[in-house]
Design a protein around this motif. Structure first.
Motif, PDB file in Angstrom:
ATOM      1  N   MET A  79      23.047 -24.698  19.994  1.00  0.00           N
ATOM      2  CA  MET A  79      23.656 -25.942  20.450  1.00  0.00           C
ATOM      3  C   MET A  79      24.749 -25.671  21.492  1.00  0.00           C
ATOM      4  O   MET A  79      24.931 -26.456  22.441  1.00  0.00           O
ATOM      5  CB  MET A  79      24.255 -26.701  19.252  1.00  0.00           C
ATOM      6  N   PHE A  80      25.451 -24.559  21.330  1.00  0.00           N
ATOM      7  CA  PHE A  80      26.502 -24.204  22.294  1.00  0.00           C
ATOM      8  C   PHE A  80      25.883 -23.951  23.667  1.00  0.00           C
ATOM      9  O   PHE A  80      26.376 -24.459  24.697  1.00  0.00           O
ATOM     10  CB  PHE A  80      27.251 -22.964  21.803  1.00  0.00           C
ATOM     11  N   SER A 130      22.106 -23.803  29.299  1.00  0.00           N
ATOM     12  CA  SER A 130      21.061 -22.767  29.281  1.00  0.00           C
ATOM     13  C   SER A 130      20.042 -23.158  28.220  1.00  0.00           C
ATOM     14  O   SER A 130      20.109 -22.724  27.075  1.00  0.00           O
ATOM     15  CB  SER A 130      21.660 -21.391  28.983  1.00  0.00           C
ATOM     16  N   LYS A 131      19.091 -24.010  28.631  1.00  0.00           N
ATOM     17  CA  LYS A 131      18.114 -24.513  27.672  1.00  0.00           C
ATOM     18  C   LYS A 131      17.194 -23.408  27.157  1.00  0.00           C
ATOM     19  O   LYS A 131      16.749 -23.437  26.013  1.00  0.00           O
ATOM     20  CB  LYS A 131      17.300 -25.634  28.321  1.00  0.00           C
ATOM     21  N   LYS A 132      16.921 -22.421  28.029  1.00  0.00           N
ATOM     22  CA  LYS A 132      16.026 -21.336  27.616  1.00  0.00           C
ATOM     23  C   LYS A 132      16.638 -20.535  26.482  1.00  0.00           C
ATOM     24  O   LYS A 132      15.975 -20.227  25.491  1.00  0.00           O
ATOM     25  CB  LYS A 132      15.734 -20.428  28.810  1.00  0.00           C
ATOM     26  N   LYS A 134      15.519 -30.995  11.658  1.00  0.00           N
ATOM     27  CA  LYS A 134      16.570 -31.115  12.669  1.00  0.00           C
ATOM     28  C   LYS A 134      16.377 -30.097  13.787  1.00  0.00           C
ATOM     29  O   LYS A 134      16.476 -30.415  14.980  1.00  0.00           O
ATOM     30  CB  LYS A 134      17.929 -30.938  11.987  1.00  0.00           C
ATOM     31  N   VAL A 135      16.090 -28.845  13.392  1.00  0.00           N
ATOM     32  CA  VAL A 135      15.890 -27.774  14.365  1.00  0.00           C
ATOM     33  C   VAL A 135      14.655 -28.043  15.215  1.00  0.00           C
ATOM     34  O   VAL A 135      14.665 -27.882  16.452  1.00  0.00           O
ATOM     35  CB  VAL A 135      15.771 -26.401  13.642  1.00  0.00           C
ATOM     36  N   GLU A 136      13.581 -28.470  14.567  1.00  0.00           N
ATOM     37  CA  GLU A 136      12.327 -28.716  15.300  1.00  0.00           C
ATOM     38  C   GLU A 136      12.475 -29.878  16.287  1.00  0.00           C
ATOM     39  O   GLU A 136      11.856 -29.872  17.373  1.00  0.00           O
ATOM     40  CB  GLU A 136      11.192 -28.956  14.311  1.00  0.00           C
ATOM     41  N   LYS A 137      13.282 -30.858  15.944  1.00  0.00           N
ATOM     42  CA  LYS A 137      13.540 -31.960  16.884  1.00  0.00           C
ATOM     43  C   LYS A 137      14.274 -31.455  18.118  1.00  0.00           C
ATOM     44  O   LYS A 137      13.996 -31.883  19.245  1.00  0.00           O
ATOM     45  CB  LYS A 137      14.355 -33.053  16.193  1.00  0.00           C
ATOM     46  N   ARG A 138      15.233 -30.551  17.895  1.00  0.00           N
ATOM     47  CA  ARG A 138      15.952 -29.961  19.031  1.00  0.00           C
ATOM     48  C   ARG A 138      14.992 -29.168  19.917  1.00  0.00           C
ATOM     49  O   ARG A 138      15.058 -29.225  21.144  1.00  0.00           O
ATOM     50  CB  ARG A 138      17.066 -29.031  18.519  1.00  0.00           C
ATOM     51  N   SER A 175      35.234 -16.899   9.632  1.00  0.00           N
ATOM     52  CA  SER A 175      36.457 -17.073  10.440  1.00  0.00           C
ATOM     53  C   SER A 175      36.126 -17.047  11.931  1.00  0.00           C
ATOM     54  O   SER A 175      36.704 -17.794  12.719  1.00  0.00           O
ATOM     55  CB  SER A 175      37.482 -15.990  10.095  1.00  0.00           C
ATOM     56  N   TYR A 176      35.187 -16.184  12.324  1.00  0.00           N
ATOM     57  CA  TYR A 176      34.788 -16.131  13.738  1.00  0.00           C
ATOM     58  C   TYR A 176      34.107 -17.438  14.147  1.00  0.00           C
ATOM     59  O   TYR A 176      34.284 -17.929  15.280  1.00  0.00           O
ATOM     60  CB  TYR A 176      33.846 -14.954  13.976  1.00  0.00           C
ATOM     61  N   SER A 177      33.323 -18.024  13.245  1.00  0.00           N
ATOM     62  CA  SER A 177      32.666 -19.294  13.530  1.00  0.00           C
ATOM     63  C   SER A 177      33.697 -20.392  13.767  1.00  0.00           C
ATOM     64  O   SER A 177      33.582 -21.195  14.710  1.00  0.00           O
ATOM     65  CB  SER A 177      31.752 -19.677  12.367  1.00  0.00           C
ATOM     66  N   LYS A 178      34.728 -20.408  12.922  1.00  0.00           N
ATOM     67  CA  LYS A 178      35.760 -21.437  13.055  1.00  0.00           C
ATOM     68  C   LYS A 178      36.554 -21.259  14.353  1.00  0.00           C
ATOM     69  O   LYS A 178      36.899 -22.236  15.029  1.00  0.00           O
ATOM     70  CB  LYS A 178      36.692 -21.404  11.843  1.00  0.00           C
ATOM     71  N   LEU A 179      36.843 -19.994  14.701  1.00  0.00           N
ATOM     72  CA  LEU A 179      37.566 -19.737  15.953  1.00  0.00           C
ATOM     73  C   LEU A 179      36.707 -20.133  17.156  1.00  0.00           C
ATOM     74  O   LEU A 179      37.206 -20.735  18.124  1.00  0.00           O
ATOM     75  CB  LEU A 179      37.952 -18.256  16.041  1.00  0.00           C
ATOM     76  N   GLY A 180      35.426 -19.790  17.094  1.00  0.00           N
ATOM     77  CA  GLY A 180      34.532 -20.160  18.192  1.00  0.00           C
ATOM     78  C   GLY A 180      34.461 -21.666  18.376  1.00  0.00           C
ATOM     79  O   GLY A 180      34.535 -22.183  19.511  1.00  0.00           O
ATOM     80  N   SER A 181      34.335 -22.391  17.278  1.00  0.00           N
ATOM     81  CA  SER A 181      34.243 -23.851  17.329  1.00  0.00           C
ATOM     82  C   SER A 181      35.531 -24.468  17.894  1.00  0.00           C
ATOM     83  O   SER A 181      35.484 -25.425  18.687  1.00  0.00           O
ATOM     84  CB  SER A 181      33.970 -24.392  15.931  1.00  0.00           C
TER      85      SER A 181
END
Length: 823
Positions: free
Chosen positions: A769-770, A777-779, A811-815, A715-721
């Motif tokens: 991603m956020f 903040s790429k770091k 996918k993660v490694e490409k990011r 639920s917190y994930s959905k609210l954050g999104s």
């Protein structure tokens, strides 16, 4: 409100915890009496020194304390019982359990008294630890007596566990004499004065001139209390009018049978001491002769067979007369056996008990088939009382409180009888069904496996008997269901295939049988559901199509039968899911619409039926999800609204029902997702907040329950999104951090749980991603991507063939690669 707990062992072993490790306590207020009251003999020979010594040892902290004597029948159980009643007011809680199998199963009988309900998948050893955990937490001082523990290894393996219950005084009665791991107290044989006093209690005509003879007979009988009492009662029975049958006469009868001979093999009278005494004899050999010379009628012998296979505990007069109501003159037979000493009767509690020594004597002197014939009335009575409602398994004739006693009697019988007889197989099945219904899958599996073996033997012996063949099919179905519930898919499939094979053969032999047609439909349904869990969707479709075909035929043949109509609705639901999973969306829609049509008609005809109302709500939800996946948001929203309306009504009508509350939360989540897909973010936020509110309440009510904590994290994930999409980045970050916090806690608590590990990897990726896209903040983004990568690498070690995990890792490694220039 029930409270949810995890076992102490599970908390220490978080790598191995599963949802089945949870148990429920109805209340933290426990009754004073735990388990059943022990049997107290009407006559108790003065053993005040024993009672005093036991009390002192327990107060000194010698816990657990073992009361022992090498022979059964000396009186350790009576001494423990006397202590129980004499000091019951000194304890906050007192418990008594009889060890008919092992200490674990004996202690588990306290679950009902303690108000504990276990998750149905929890293993018996874990349940045992939970009971000890609860016992160690209740208000002290407490007393627990475990009677008749005679397995050395069992005692050895459990002492340390029992020792952890420091707030309990624990007494253990046993005939083990060489157990030195804890404090022992030897309950010694009666002395001469006590023997005479006990003998006179049951045989008032005893003469002092016979004291020497009595003492020698008692010595030769090993001072066995049970033997002494039975000698006295035997004499009393033969001398009620005038004394014509002396102790010396009784001795002569034994000597004619070859027992109590003089040590020089001469038959002697009262001057036995001149010849150096009489030979020692085993108590069971003595009782065997008493059985031969006791003038018991056939009815009395038959009733003794019943007592021989029942547990050696106090059994109420009401239970016996109810269960044996078909036995003519049962009241008189009970009274006579008590007078003759074969069973004990306590006047104040109206209970009977048969000593273990007597039980073993009876069993050794009758064949298994003779005992089974004698016990047939009892077994049929027990079967009748354990009748249950098809489908639910709920008992129809007795309460669940009463069922614990009936099950105890039934299990004792099955410990002795292993014969492939119809009545034994049926009783075995009833016990298995009871345990399945109350959620003890370990016990259910034990009895269903035994039942299946018995029914297999019956069918193999009588292959043309239709009843035995159908019984075997049902046995396979029940066994398969238990295997499914404990997660053994291989054995589940094997059992369900055997069930379907036998039922299909029977249906082909009797094509007009409605029961067999419906049974075959259910067999196909079980196979379809099992193949779903193996992701073999073509097999799923094959069996659900056959299931629906038969259900449709049954409904068309009997259109007024509510059960068949409901069954057809359920079949359309399963078939629709199978078509959806196979990619045939038009067919899935067709089936889901048929399902809704049937459930709507059923609900209109039965508006107060909660089960049908809930089924209709779920039908709307499924159709809504299908339309959502088809990007038909208007239709999806329409069905989600119908689902939410019904689910909200169900929760408001049943506010204490956790399932309906959780169902309403899920309904709000679906509406939120729907409005989010339509771009109506304010509406989406409104429903996600309702979803989160209910999930938070559920988690706070049951903080140890993994599902509710996991739901709150989602639920917190959905609210954050949603806040992110609305441009409120501070609020979005607030909820993402709450989301990460719960996900991290869940992973730390259950580090080997693959689902939770994957969920944390997803959470790290999302917040990464956020930070990358919205906080520049790429770091920090790179840091979270690294954490996600680390978890995914661990997951691929467990499941190297997983396409989902490998694709996600790519996918993660490409990011990460796109951000490498910051390092």
């Amino acid at each position: 409100m029930k409270k949810i707990y995890t076992s102490r062992n599970s908390r220490k072993n978080k790598n191995q915890i599963h949802e089945e490790d949870y148990y429920y306590i109805q209340s933290n207020i426990f009754p004073k009496t735990l388990g059943k009251l022990p049997f107290l003999p009407n006559v108790f020979v003065e053993r005040q020194n024993d009672i005093k010594n036991i009390r002192n040892l327990l107060l000194e902290g010698n816990n657990p304390l073992v009361l022992f004597n090498r022979e059964a029948g000396i009186g350790t159980t009576s001494v423990a019982s006397k202590y129980y009643y004499e000091f019951q007011n000194e304890y906050k809680h007192i418990g008594w359990v009889h060890c008919k199998k092992n200490i674990c199963t004996a202690v588990l009988t306290l679950a009902q008294s303690l108000g504990i309900e276990f998750n149905e998948k929890m293993a018996e050893n874990k349940r045992y630890k939970c009971i000890l955990q609860v016992l160690s937490s209740i208000e002290k001082p407490c007393l627990l007596i475990i009677d008749d523990v005679n397995d050395y290894e069992d005692l050895k393996n459990n002492i340390d566990k029992l020792n952890e219950c420091s707030n309990l005084h624990i007494l253990i009665t046993t005939n083990i004499t060489n157990f030195n791991l804890i404090k022992n107290y030897h309950v010694k044989e009666l002395n001469e004065e006590q023997i005479v006093a006990l003998f006179r209690e049951y045989y008032p005509m005893h003469k002092d001139s016979d004291n020497v003879l009595l003492g020698e007979i008692c010595r030769a009988a090993g001072y066995n209390t049970q033997v002494i009492i039975m000698f006295a009662k035997h004499l009393y029975e033969f001398n009620q009018v005038r004394e014509t049958y002396s102790l010396n006469k009784l001795l002569e009868e034994f000597q004619k049978k070859g027992l109590f001979l003089a040590k020089d093999n001469q038959i002697i009278g009262t001057e036995y001491h001149v010849y150096g005494g009489i030979n020692e004899e085993k108590p069971e050999d003595i009782l065997k002769v008493l059985l031969e010379i006791g003038d018991l009628t056939e009815q009395e012998k038959s009733l003794l067979s019943v007592f021989a296979v029942l547990p050696s505990i106090g059994i109420t007069h009401k239970d016996l007369t109810d269960l044996l109501s078909q036995v003519k003159g049962i009241e008189l037979i009970l009274a006579t056996l008590s007078q003759k000493g074969w069973i004990d009767f306590n006047e104040s509690t109206k209970t009977y008990k048969c000593n273990t020594l007597v039980q073993e004597t009876i069993k050794k002197n009758k064949s298994s088939m003779e005992l089974l014939d004698d016990c047939n009335v009892l077994i049929e009575s027990l079967i009748s009382r354990l009748e249950y409602e098809p489908g639910t398994g709920h008992l129809t004739k007795i309460s669940y409180e009463k069922a614990t006693t009936i099950i105890e009697y039934s299990e004792a019988i099955l410990q002795f009888f292993k014969t492939a007889e119809r009545s034994i197989s049926v009783l075995c099945e009833r016990i298995g069904r009871y345990h399945a219904t109350v959620g003890n899958l370990t016990k259910a599996l034990e009895y269903y496996e035994e039942c299946t073996e018995l029914k297999k033997k019956l069918y193999n012996e009588y292959p043309t008997n239709t009843g035995f063949k159908f019984g075997l099919a049902i046995a396979y179905s029940q066994l398969g269901t238990v295997y499914k519930n404990i997660g053994n898919l291989r054995k589940t499939l094997m059992c369900f295939k055997e069930d379907a094979k036998l039922t299909k053969e029977l249906y082909e032999e009797y094509p007009n049988s409605v029961a067999l047609k419906n049974g075959l439909a259910m067999s196909y349904s079980q196979l379809g559901a099992t193949y779903q869990n193996t992701y073999n969707f073509s097999k799923v479709l094959e069996y659900f199509e056959q299931y629906t075909k038969l259900k449709k035929e049954l409904y068309e043949e009997y259109p007024n039968n509510m059960g068949f109509k409901n069954g057809l609705a359920v079949s359309y639901s399963k078939l629709g899911t199978a078509y959806r999973d196979n990619g045939n969306i038009p067919k899935a829609l067709e089936c889901f619409n048929e399902e809704i049509k049937l459930f709507s008609e059923l609900y209109e005809a039965n508006p107060t039926n909660i089960r049908i109302k809930n089924a209709l709500a779920i039908s709307y939800s499924k159709l809504g999800l299908l339309y959502k996946n088809m990007n038909n948001f208007d239709k999806a929203l329409k069905y989600f609204m119908e689902d939410t309306k019904l689910t909200k009504e169900l929760y408001e009508e049943n506010p204490g029902n956790v399932g309906f509350k959780n169902g309403l939360a899920v309904s709000y989540s679906k509406l939120g997702s729907m409005y989010k897909s339509k771009g109506e973010l304010s509406k989406a936020l409104e429903y996600f907040e309702e979803y989160s509110k209910l999930k938070k309440e559920l988690y706070e009510e049951c903080p140890d329950f993994i599902g509710f904590k996991n739901g709150l994290a989602i639920s917190y994930s959905k609210l954050g999104s949603t806040y992110k999409n609305m441009g409120d980045l501070n609020k979005a970050l607030e909820y993402y951090e709450k989301y990460i916090k719960l996900r991290t806690e869940l992973h730390e608590e259950y580090p080997q749980n693959i689902g939770l590990k994957n969920s944390l990897a997803i959470a790290y990726y999302k917040i990464g991603m956020f930070y990358k896209d919205y906080k520049n903040s790429k770091k920090r983004a790179y840091k979270y991507f690294q954490e996600s990568e680390k978890l995914l690498i661990e997951l691929l070690k467990y499941m190297p063939q997983s396409v989902i995990f490998s694709s996600f890792l790519d996918k993660v490694e490409k990011r990460m690669k796109s951000l490498k220039n910051i390092h």
